[in-house]
Design an enzyme around this catalytic site. Structure first.
Site, PDB file in Angstrom:
ATOM      1  N   ASP A  18       0.872   4.706 -11.841  1.00  0.00           N
ATOM      2  CA  ASP A  18       0.379   5.839 -11.061  1.00  0.00           C
ATOM      3  C   ASP A  18      -1.025   5.568 -10.532  1.00  0.00           C
ATOM      4  O   ASP A  18      -1.840   4.920 -11.206  1.00  0.00           O
ATOM      5  CB  ASP A  18       0.360   7.092 -11.949  1.00  0.00           C
ATOM      6  CG  ASP A  18       0.142   8.368 -11.158  1.00  0.00           C
ATOM      7  OD1 ASP A  18       0.461   8.386  -9.954  1.00  0.00           O
ATOM      8  OD2 ASP A  18      -0.357   9.346 -11.741  1.00  0.00           O
ATOM      9  N   HIS A  35      -0.705   0.578  -2.521  1.00  0.00           N
ATOM     10  CA  HIS A  35       0.603   0.116  -2.976  1.00  0.00           C
ATOM     11  C   HIS A  35       0.664  -1.412  -2.981  1.00  0.00           C
ATOM     12  O   HIS A  35       1.235  -2.019  -3.901  1.00  0.00           O
ATOM     13  CB  HIS A  35       1.703   0.678  -2.085  1.00  0.00           C
ATOM     14  CG  HIS A  35       1.821   2.175  -2.144  1.00  0.00           C
ATOM     15  ND1 HIS A  35       1.895   2.873  -3.338  1.00  0.00           N
ATOM     16  CD2 HIS A  35       1.881   3.113  -1.160  1.00  0.00           C
ATOM     17  CE1 HIS A  35       1.999   4.167  -3.086  1.00  0.00           C
ATOM     18  NE2 HIS A  35       1.982   4.337  -1.775  1.00  0.00           N
ATOM     19  N   LEU A 129      12.140 -12.376 -21.096  1.00  0.00           N
ATOM     20  CA  LEU A 129      11.780 -10.984 -20.853  1.00  0.00           C
ATOM     21  C   LEU A 129      12.807 -10.311 -19.950  1.00  0.00           C
ATOM     22  O   LEU A 129      13.224 -10.881 -18.937  1.00  0.00           O
ATOM     23  CB  LEU A 129      10.399 -10.920 -20.192  1.00  0.00           C
ATOM     24  CG  LEU A 129       9.953  -9.561 -19.641  1.00  0.00           C
ATOM     25  CD1 LEU A 129       9.616  -8.606 -20.780  1.00  0.00           C
ATOM     26  CD2 LEU A 129       8.763  -9.728 -18.698  1.00  0.00           C
TER      27      LEU A 129
END
Length: 247
Positions: A18, A35, A129
């Site tokens: 966020d 962004h 991962l």
């Protein structure tokens, strides 16, 4: 750098990324620049997760509510997602990272869905991962879709209503086969889950950090993991009480 011998590493970390827009606004930049800077933070976090031995990393990339944002911003976000997959997929694959996408796939744009499927299929057999990308995701929508599937099974006579329990619901969630998050981190100082992994985060440790997502560095991530390691997780129980030895 984290000393793995001293720090308890969570198996699954989920992050609400966020603050991209506010990061840009503070600098007098377009929200799109925030962004784009946030994508760099994604790359750093994925590297750190692999280095310290986290098994699952879930990133809240785009919520089902984000479609209500201005069209130009949504278009830019979609462009960044496509660029990330096209540019980083080969690198992630070479690092043995497995990609999994959660969220509704109904009515996704024809230029987005094939890329998401390609990312999953290309990395399906990797064993390092697992990078879980929550795209077009909303926890309430996920639970509704799961319960509809169970209702359809009952209607077809495959199961009885009495057979529905927590495990039956979990088996129908987007995250089926993925362990619940041990730690949920949200950046930007906001302190809410915003419809993210509501079922799965029932016993997760929550950590809210003030930094905007583009500023979420390796050091901040390491500090968050160290904070997690100091938490006393009881899962609804009580901590064991030390008793004095009786002579």
């Amino acid at each position: 750098m984290i000393n793995r011998q001293l720090v308890r590493i969570p198996e699954h970390v989920a992050i609400i990324m966020d603050g991209n827009g506010r990061w840009a606004q503070q600098r007098g930049l377009p929200r799109a620049m925030g962004h784009r800077k946030g994508v760099e933070a994604v790359r750093d976090v994925v590297r750190v997760a692999g280095e310290v031995g986290i098994s699952y990393l879930t990133l809240f990339a785009f919520s089902s509510e984000n479609w209500s944002r201005p069209e130009a911003e949504v278009t830019d976000l979609m462009g960044l997602l496509k660029a990330f997959i096209r540019r980083d997929l080969a690198d992630l694959h070479s690092q043995n990272v497995r990609i999994r996408v959660i969220g509704s796939r109904d009515n996704l744009r024809s230029d987005i869905l094939p890329l998401l499927i390609e990312a999953e299929e290309t990395t399906r057999h990797n064993t390092g991962l697992t990078l879980v990308i929550a795209f077009n995701y909303g926890a309430r929508d996920e639970i509704v879709r799961a319960t509809k599937k169970l209702a359809e099974k009952v209607a077809r006579g495959e199961i009885a209503a009495a057979d529905i329990d927590s495990q039956a619901i979990e088996n129908q969630l987007d995250t089926n086969g993925i362990p619940d998050p041990d730690l949920v981190i949200r950046t930007s100082g906001e302190e809410r889950l915003s419809n993210f992994l509501l079922w799965q985060a029932a016993y997760a440790e929550l950590l809210f950090v003030p930094e905007f997502w583009p500023d979420f560095s390796r050091d901040i991530f390491h500090a968050a993991l160290e904070t997690y390691a100091r938490r006393d997780r009881r899962f609804g129980g009580v901590a064991p009480v030390a008793t004095a030895a009786v002579s």
